[in-house]
Structure formats: structure tokens, C-alpha cells
Design a protein around this motif. Structure first.
Motif, PDB file in Angstrom:
ATOM      1  N   LEU A  50     -46.454  68.714  67.794  1.00  0.00           N
ATOM      2  CA  LEU A  50     -47.923  68.755  67.703  1.00  0.00           C
ATOM      3  C   LEU A  50     -48.546  67.367  67.572  1.00  0.00           C
ATOM      4  O   LEU A  50     -49.482  67.036  68.309  1.00  0.00           O
ATOM      5  N   PRO A  51     -48.069  66.512  66.631  1.00  0.00           N
ATOM      6  CA  PRO A  51     -48.683  65.171  66.545  1.00  0.00           C
ATOM      7  C   PRO A  51     -48.440  64.314  67.775  1.00  0.00           C
ATOM      8  O   PRO A  51     -49.268  63.467  68.121  1.00  0.00           O
ATOM      9  N   ILE A  52     -47.295  64.528  68.459  1.00  0.00           N
ATOM     10  CA  ILE A  52     -47.016  63.760  69.677  1.00  0.00           C
ATOM     11  C   ILE A  52     -48.031  64.102  70.760  1.00  0.00           C
ATOM     12  O   ILE A  52     -48.603  63.221  71.411  1.00  0.00           O
ATOM     13  N   ILE A  53     -48.255  65.391  70.960  1.00  0.00           N
ATOM     14  CA  ILE A  53     -49.211  65.842  71.977  1.00  0.00           C
ATOM     15  C   ILE A  53     -50.615  65.357  71.639  1.00  0.00           C
ATOM     16  O   ILE A  53     -51.360  64.877  72.498  1.00  0.00           O
ATOM     17  N   SER A  54     -50.983  65.481  70.363  1.00  0.00           N
ATOM     18  CA  SER A  54     -52.311  65.033  69.935  1.00  0.00           C
ATOM     19  C   SER A  54     -52.498  63.539  70.156  1.00  0.00           C
ATOM     20  O   SER A  54     -53.514  63.093  70.703  1.00  0.00           O
ATOM     21  N   ASP A  55     -51.498  62.759  69.748  1.00  0.00           N
ATOM     22  CA  ASP A  55     -51.620  61.300  69.842  1.00  0.00           C
ATOM     23  C   ASP A  55     -51.608  60.816  71.286  1.00  0.00           C
ATOM     24  O   ASP A  55     -52.441  59.986  71.677  1.00  0.00           O
ATOM     25  N   MET A  56     -50.696  61.330  72.101  1.00  0.00           N
ATOM     26  CA  MET A  56     -50.604  60.876  73.494  1.00  0.00           C
ATOM     27  C   MET A  56     -51.844  61.260  74.284  1.00  0.00           C
ATOM     28  O   MET A  56     -52.347  60.473  75.096  1.00  0.00           O
ATOM     29  N   SER A  57     -52.365  62.445  74.045  1.00  0.00           N
ATOM     30  CA  SER A  57     -53.595  62.856  74.727  1.00  0.00           C
ATOM     31  C   SER A  57     -54.766  61.987  74.285  1.00  0.00           C
ATOM     32  O   SER A  57     -55.609  61.588  75.106  1.00  0.00           O
ATOM     33  N   GLY A  58     -54.824  61.697  72.982  1.00  0.00           N
ATOM     34  CA  GLY A  58     -55.879  60.824  72.478  1.00  0.00           C
ATOM     35  C   GLY A  58     -55.841  59.444  73.096  1.00  0.00           C
ATOM     36  O   GLY A  58     -56.887  58.867  73.435  1.00  0.00           O
TER      37      GLY A  58
ATOM     38  N   MET B 107     -57.921  69.911  69.185  1.00  0.00           N
ATOM     39  CA  MET B 107     -58.093  71.359  69.268  1.00  0.00           C
ATOM     40  C   MET B 107     -57.414  71.937  70.502  1.00  0.00           C
ATOM     41  O   MET B 107     -56.694  72.940  70.425  1.00  0.00           O
ATOM     42  N   CYS B 108     -57.647  71.290  71.648  1.00  0.00           N
ATOM     43  CA  CYS B 108     -57.044  71.790  72.887  1.00  0.00           C
ATOM     44  C   CYS B 108     -55.526  71.694  72.846  1.00  0.00           C
ATOM     45  O   CYS B 108     -54.815  72.617  73.275  1.00  0.00           O
ATOM     46  N   GLY B 109     -55.031  70.558  72.340  1.00  0.00           N
ATOM     47  CA  GLY B 109     -53.579  70.375  72.275  1.00  0.00           C
ATOM     48  C   GLY B 109     -52.923  71.413  71.387  1.00  0.00           C
ATOM     49  O   GLY B 109     -51.916  72.048  71.768  1.00  0.00           O
ATOM     50  N   PHE B 110     -53.467  71.615  70.185  1.00  0.00           N
ATOM     51  CA  PHE B 110     -52.901  72.605  69.275  1.00  0.00           C
ATOM     52  C   PHE B 110     -52.995  74.004  69.877  1.00  0.00           C
ATOM     53  O   PHE B 110     -52.035  74.794  69.801  1.00  0.00           O
ATOM     54  N   PHE B 111     -54.139  74.321  70.477  1.00  0.00           N
ATOM     55  CA  PHE B 111     -54.321  75.660  71.044  1.00  0.00           C
ATOM     56  C   PHE B 111     -53.344  75.907  72.195  1.00  0.00           C
ATOM     57  O   PHE B 111     -52.739  76.988  72.288  1.00  0.00           O
ATOM     58  N   LEU B 112     -53.208  74.917  73.079  1.00  0.00           N
ATOM     59  CA  LEU B 112     -52.311  75.087  74.226  1.00  0.00           C
ATOM     60  C   LEU B 112     -50.870  75.312  73.782  1.00  0.00           C
ATOM     61  O   LEU B 112     -50.185  76.227  74.265  1.00  0.00           O
ATOM     62  N   VAL B 113     -50.377  74.481  72.872  1.00  0.00           N
ATOM     63  CA  VAL B 113     -48.998  74.611  72.408  1.00  0.00           C
ATOM     64  C   VAL B 113     -48.783  75.943  71.733  1.00  0.00           C
ATOM     65  O   VAL B 113     -47.837  76.685  72.055  1.00  0.00           O
ATOM     66  N   LEU B 114     -49.631  76.262  70.781  1.00  0.00           N
ATOM     67  CA  LEU B 114     -49.389  77.462  69.954  1.00  0.00           C
ATOM     68  C   LEU B 114     -49.647  78.767  70.700  1.00  0.00           C
ATOM     69  O   LEU B 114     -48.952  79.760  70.484  1.00  0.00           O
ATOM     70  N   SER B 115     -50.654  78.747  71.607  1.00  0.00           N
ATOM     71  CA  SER B 115     -50.899  79.983  72.356  1.00  0.00           C
ATOM     72  C   SER B 115     -49.784  80.255  73.355  1.00  0.00           C
ATOM     73  O   SER B 115     -49.336  81.397  73.512  1.00  0.00           O
ATOM     74  N   MET B 116     -49.312  79.197  74.047  1.00  0.00           N
ATOM     75  CA  MET B 116     -48.198  79.383  74.988  1.00  0.00           C
ATOM     76  C   MET B 116     -46.913  79.760  74.241  1.00  0.00           C
ATOM     77  O   MET B 116     -46.125  80.573  74.712  1.00  0.00           O
ATOM     78  N   ALA B 117     -46.731  79.165  73.068  1.00  0.00           N
ATOM     79  CA  ALA B 117     -45.542  79.506  72.276  1.00  0.00           C
ATOM     80  C   ALA B 117     -45.593  80.964  71.828  1.00  0.00           C
ATOM     81  O   ALA B 117     -44.559  81.643  71.773  1.00  0.00           O
ATOM     82  N   SER B 118     -46.799  81.448  71.520  1.00  0.00           N
ATOM     83  CA  SER B 118     -46.931  82.859  71.090  1.00  0.00           C
ATOM     84  C   SER B 118     -46.509  83.806  72.207  1.00  0.00           C
ATOM     85  O   SER B 118     -45.952  84.897  71.948  1.00  0.00           O
ATOM     86  N   VAL B 119     -46.753  83.398  73.442  1.00  0.00           N
ATOM     87  CA  VAL B 119     -46.407  84.250  74.576  1.00  0.00           C
ATOM     88  C   VAL B 119     -44.952  84.079  75.004  1.00  0.00           C
ATOM     89  O   VAL B 119     -44.252  85.058  75.293  1.00  0.00           O
TER      90      VAL B 119
ATOM     91  N   CYS C 288     -49.203  67.952  79.488  1.00  0.00           N
ATOM     92  CA  CYS C 288     -49.747  67.700  80.821  1.00  0.00           C
ATOM     93  C   CYS C 288     -51.206  68.154  80.909  1.00  0.00           C
ATOM     94  O   CYS C 288     -52.087  67.395  81.314  1.00  0.00           O
ATOM     95  N   VAL C 289     -51.458  69.401  80.512  1.00  0.00           N
ATOM     96  CA  VAL C 289     -52.816  69.950  80.598  1.00  0.00           C
ATOM     97  C   VAL C 289     -53.757  69.217  79.641  1.00  0.00           C
ATOM     98  O   VAL C 289     -54.903  68.894  79.986  1.00  0.00           O
ATOM     99  N   ASN C 290     -53.279  68.928  78.430  1.00  0.00           N
ATOM    100  CA  ASN C 290     -54.142  68.269  77.448  1.00  0.00           C
ATOM    101  C   ASN C 290     -54.487  66.838  77.856  1.00  0.00           C
ATOM    102  O   ASN C 290     -55.573  66.344  77.538  1.00  0.00           O
ATOM    103  N   THR C 291     -53.585  66.169  78.557  1.00  0.00           N
ATOM    104  CA  THR C 291     -53.894  64.835  79.068  1.00  0.00           C
ATOM    105  C   THR C 291     -55.020  64.908  80.094  1.00  0.00           C
ATOM    106  O   THR C 291     -55.930  64.068  80.100  1.00  0.00           O
ATOM    107  N   MET C 292     -54.979  65.922  80.942  1.00  0.00           N
ATOM    108  CA  MET C 292     -56.051  66.097  81.928  1.00  0.00           C
ATOM    109  C   MET C 292     -57.382  66.382  81.243  1.00  0.00           C
ATOM    110  O   MET C 292     -58.433  65.871  81.647  1.00  0.00           O
ATOM    111  N   VAL C 293     -57.339  67.204  80.178  1.00  0.00           N
ATOM    112  CA  VAL C 293     -58.560  67.496  79.423  1.00  0.00           C
ATOM    113  C   VAL C 293     -59.081  66.221  78.763  1.00  0.00           C
ATOM    114  O   VAL C 293     -60.285  65.925  78.790  1.00  0.00           O
ATOM    115  N   ALA C 294     -58.165  65.444  78.190  1.00  0.00           N
ATOM    116  CA  ALA C 294     -58.559  64.238  77.440  1.00  0.00           C
ATOM    117  C   ALA C 294     -59.227  63.204  78.336  1.00  0.00           C
ATOM    118  O   ALA C 294     -60.258  62.622  77.964  1.00  0.00           O
ATOM    119  N   VAL C 295     -58.668  62.958  79.514  1.00  0.00           N
ATOM    120  CA  VAL C 295     -59.273  61.943  80.399  1.00  0.00           C
ATOM    121  C   VAL C 295     -60.605  62.443  80.958  1.00  0.00           C
ATOM    122  O   VAL C 295     -61.515  61.646  81.211  1.00  0.00           O
TER     123      VAL C 295
END
Length: 439
Positions: A310-318, A424-436, A386-393
């Protein structure tokens, strides 16, 4: 050593440094003094030395010292400064103090200062100096030399590279001083001057000034008003200092230092207030981001490995989003994009974000797979980044334009908005996909 003895020691040290032309060291000594000691020490210096020291201080600190001095001493110090520095300092003074000081200044300099303070500080008029040499086009070389000899004390502190040739106050030519000295004394200036010189309007912004200086190796550019009357000169060094100050201010704002400049000699309460105004908003935004994690706490407890990523995705997207912010801020300052060009900016950024997102997602996904030998974990983590990086830019590229369009400061708003949404997007993407896919 009592307080008065310590104050005398500081004043003596300051005098010694100023007499030795160690102005930067003197500025450090001033910074270490208390408010009362600063004003007392500066007030004890000769006006010329005090002005040189004031010119090396941060504007807020310099204005504070001037306000604490008696109006007559402050006026004598300000009269020794160049017109552009004087105008900048007056803009930071309390209105009552400024009025008292102006009343004690020479009428011509007081009126000139009032005129300059009407300009935007980042326009040609706000950056120009009014100290210059100008002569009528019908004047002869001999007449110029006579004037120089007669007014040598007045011209001594002017940075003389060129003199300007006027026709009824309007700029018609520029005359290099070298050409003047080599010409016959009887030659009229109109025969020596470079006609129709490059100039800028007094309301030109910094991006226009930067373009002129980038395209021409001038040390200074004449500034004219709407009637083409010569009103001043912008020095290259002044433009470069203004650009550096603008970039520094934007950086401080992006880090939550509201109000621009901050130095540690400012009052503690004032410094705390400036930082808290941004940090308190950030708390609320982070609570919103954290609420996303709370929504998926069951998923997180089932697949605890996700907490590592989670922190990796958040930081890299940021980081990716901040790169997009930086480019948009720079292009806005240069006038290369307009706030209305959202789709164009998004198109440029999403193409870069897609490439970078795929590369970064593949790397993190591979790391997750090798760590846990779980291909689905690698897919969830990699695709989320990947998706969160696109959202971030996308956000990073467009938010500064939106802020500018609605008259908010992009430097202040872009940082917290970008951080919160990417988290928010990073956490949601990871956790929602993991739930599925993983639970």
C-alpha cells in the motif's frame, strides 16, 4: 555579560563586518539577534552601510526592521537603495509606517516610490529601476560630457552600460557608452544611436521578460509605457532574482508554507500559524484516505501482504503525479498553456502515465510474485500501481490548470489534492481487486 553589553558587542561586530565588506556575514549576525537588537544595530550604522545590509536581508525581515526604526532613520536608509528594492520594501511595510517614512523622504524619490508600488511586483514595472541616463536626440556628444561632469555625484551609483536617447520623452534610440566616448564631440546623438531599440511595456510579465533575455544577450532592457515614454530599465540580474524568488515561493507553498517566504528568525507564532493552516487541512484529507482502508479491513486482515505494498503504490503514484504538477506549473508560468486546455494537457500526460504505469506496475508486480510466489498477488499489486499512476498524472497535470482557472493558487492546492486522491484511488484499487481475486 548583561543585555546592554551584549547589544553593544553585537553592534560592534556588525560595524566591523560592514567595514570589511563582509555583508553576507553581517546578515547572518543580524539574523541571530533579537528584534530589538536588530533595529538598534541597523540604526547605529551609517545610512549607506545600513542600506547595503538591508538589501541582503529577506524582504519580510528587512521591512520589520525598518518599521521598528524611527521614520527619519528609515527614510535616510531607503533613499540609499535602488528604486526597485525601495518599492519592494515599501510594499511590505505597514501602511501607517510607509506613510510616515514617505513624508520624510525627498519629494522626488517619494513620488517615484509611490508610482513603482502601483505595479505588480512580477511585472516589468515592478522589476525595473528608474536610475538611468537619458538625453535628447538633438543633444551633442559634448553636451552629454558636460552633463556627466556636472552631475557626476548623481550618476555615480547608476549602472551605466548604455544611455537612452529620447524625443520628447519617448524612447527612440540606445547609445552604447563606448560609442559615445569614441565619437567626435560635435556629433548629435541621433547620428550615433541604435534606432528603434528593443523594449518592453511596463505591464509585461516575467515570462515575456524571460523570452526577451533568452533571445538577446542584453544586460538590461528599457521599459516604456503605453505612450512609449521611457520609464525605467529592467536589469537581467533583477529578472533572474525574481524568477528564482518565484520558484522558491512556489516550492515553499507546495510544501505547505503558506505565505511564501519563511525564515527561522520570524516569530514562532507566525511560523506555526502559516504551517498549521495547511497541515490541519491535510489531517482531514488523510482521514478521508484512511477511511478507504477501513472499508476493506477484512480483506487487509485476510491478505496481510497487501499492507507492505500500500505505501509503495501510494508513494510511487504520488511521485508521478508531482512530476505532472511540476510540468504544468512551469508551463503556466511561461505562458505555454492556458487554464482552458485541460483535454490537451490530459492527452499529453495520459500517454506518459500509461507507459510509466505499465513499467512500474510490472516491476512491483514481479517483486510481489517473487516474494510470495502468488501470481494473483502480483497481478493485483501491479495492475493497481499501473492504473493509479495514470490517475495521478491525469490529476497532477490538470489540477493546476483548474486552480488557476478559478483564481486559486496552484502551488498551494495541487499538493494536498493530488496526495489525497492518489492515496484514495491507490488504496481502493488494491483492496477492491484483492477482495475479488484474493479473498
Amino acid at each position: 555579560m548583561n543585555a546592554s553589553e551584549n547589544e553593544l558587542k553585537n553592534i560592534d561586530e556588525l560595524r566591523e563586518l560592514m567595514h570589511s565588506d563582509l555583508v553576507n556575514d553581517a546578515a547572518i549576525v543580524i539574523d541571530r539577534m533579537s528584534d530589538e537588537q536588530r533595529s538598534a544595530a541597523v540604526g547605529e550604522l551609517p545610512a549607506e552601510e545600513a542600506a547595503e545590509l538591508i538589501d541582503h536581508l529577506v524582504e519580510e525581515q528587512a521591512a520589520e526592521i525598518l518599521e521598528q526604526l524611527s521614520p527619519d532613520i528609515a527614510a535616510s536608509i531607503l533613499e540609499e537603495l535602488t528604486s526597485d528594492v525601495r518599492a519592494d520594501l515599501f510594499a511590505g511595510l505597514d501602511p501607517d509606517s510607509a506613510t510616515q517614512i514617505l513624508d520624510l523622504m525627498a519629494p522626488e524619490e517619494a513620488e517615484e516610490t509611490k508610482e513603482l508600488t502601483r505595479y505588480d511586483s512580477e511585472s516589468a514595472g515592478g522589476l525595473m529601476v528608474t536610475e538611468l541616463l537619458s538625453f535628447d536626440m538633438n543633444e551633442t556628444v559634448q553636451g552629454v560630457f558636460d552633463d556627466l561632469a556636472e552631475n557626476s555625484d548623481l550618476y555615480r551609483d547608476i549602472d551605466v552600460q548604455y544611455s537612452f536617447v529620447l524625443d520628447e520623452g519617448c524612447l527612440v534610440g540606445v547609445l552604447p557608452m563606448r560609442d559615445l566616448f569614441l565619437a567626435k564631440r560635435s556629433t548629435p546623438l541621433r547620428q550615433l544611436m541604435i534606432a528603434d531599440p528593443i523594449s518592453v511595456r511596463d505591464d509585461a510579465d516575467m515570462s515575456a521578460l524571460e523570452d526577451v533575455f533568452d533571445n538577446h544577450h542584453f544586460l538590461g532592457i528599457p521599459v516604456v509605457n503605453s505612450q512609449r515614454e521611457l520609464v525605467g530599465v529592467v536589469q537581467r540580474s533583477a529578472m533572474e532574482r525574481a524568477l528564482a524568488a518565484h520558484d522558491r515561493s512556489d516550492y515553499l507553498k507546495s510544501q505547505g508554507i503558506v505565505g511564501g517566504e519563511e525564515i527561522r528568525s520570524l516569530p514562532v507564532i507566525e511560523r506555526a500559524r502559516r504551517r498549521l493552516s495547511w497541515l490541519s487541512v491535510n489531517i482531514l484529507l488523510n482521514i478521508v484516505a484512511a477511511s478507504v482502508i477501513a472499508m476493506f479491513q477484512d480483506t487487509l486482515s485476510s491478505v496481510i501482504a497487501l499492507a507492505v505494498f500500500l505505501p509503495i503504490i501510494s508513494d510511487m503514484s504520488g511521485c508521478s503525479g508531482n512530476q505532472a504538477v511540476a510540468v504544468s506549473m512551469r508551463e503556466l508560468s511561461l505562458g505555454l498553456i492556458r487554464p482552458s486546455e485541460l483535454l490537451r494537457v490530459w492527452g499529453k500526460e495520459i500517454s506518459v502515465g500509461t507507459i510509466n504505469g505499465i513499467c512500474l506496475g510490472a516491476l512491483v508486480g514481479l517483486a510481489a510474485f517473487l516474494w510470495k510466489a502468488d501470481p494473483m498477488l502480483g497481478l493485483v499489486v501491479g495492475l493497481s500501481l499501473c492504473v493509479n499512476t495514470m490517475v495521478a498524472v491525469s490529476i497532477g497535470g490538470m489540477v493546476p490548470l483548474l486552480m488557476k482557472r478559478y483564481d486559486f493558487d496552484p502551488a498551494i492546492a495541487s499538493g494536498p489534492i493530488l496526495t489525497t486522491i492518489t492515496d484514495m484511488c491507490g488504496f481502493f484499487l488494491v483492496l477492491s481487486m484483492a477482495s475479488v481475486l484474493l479473498v
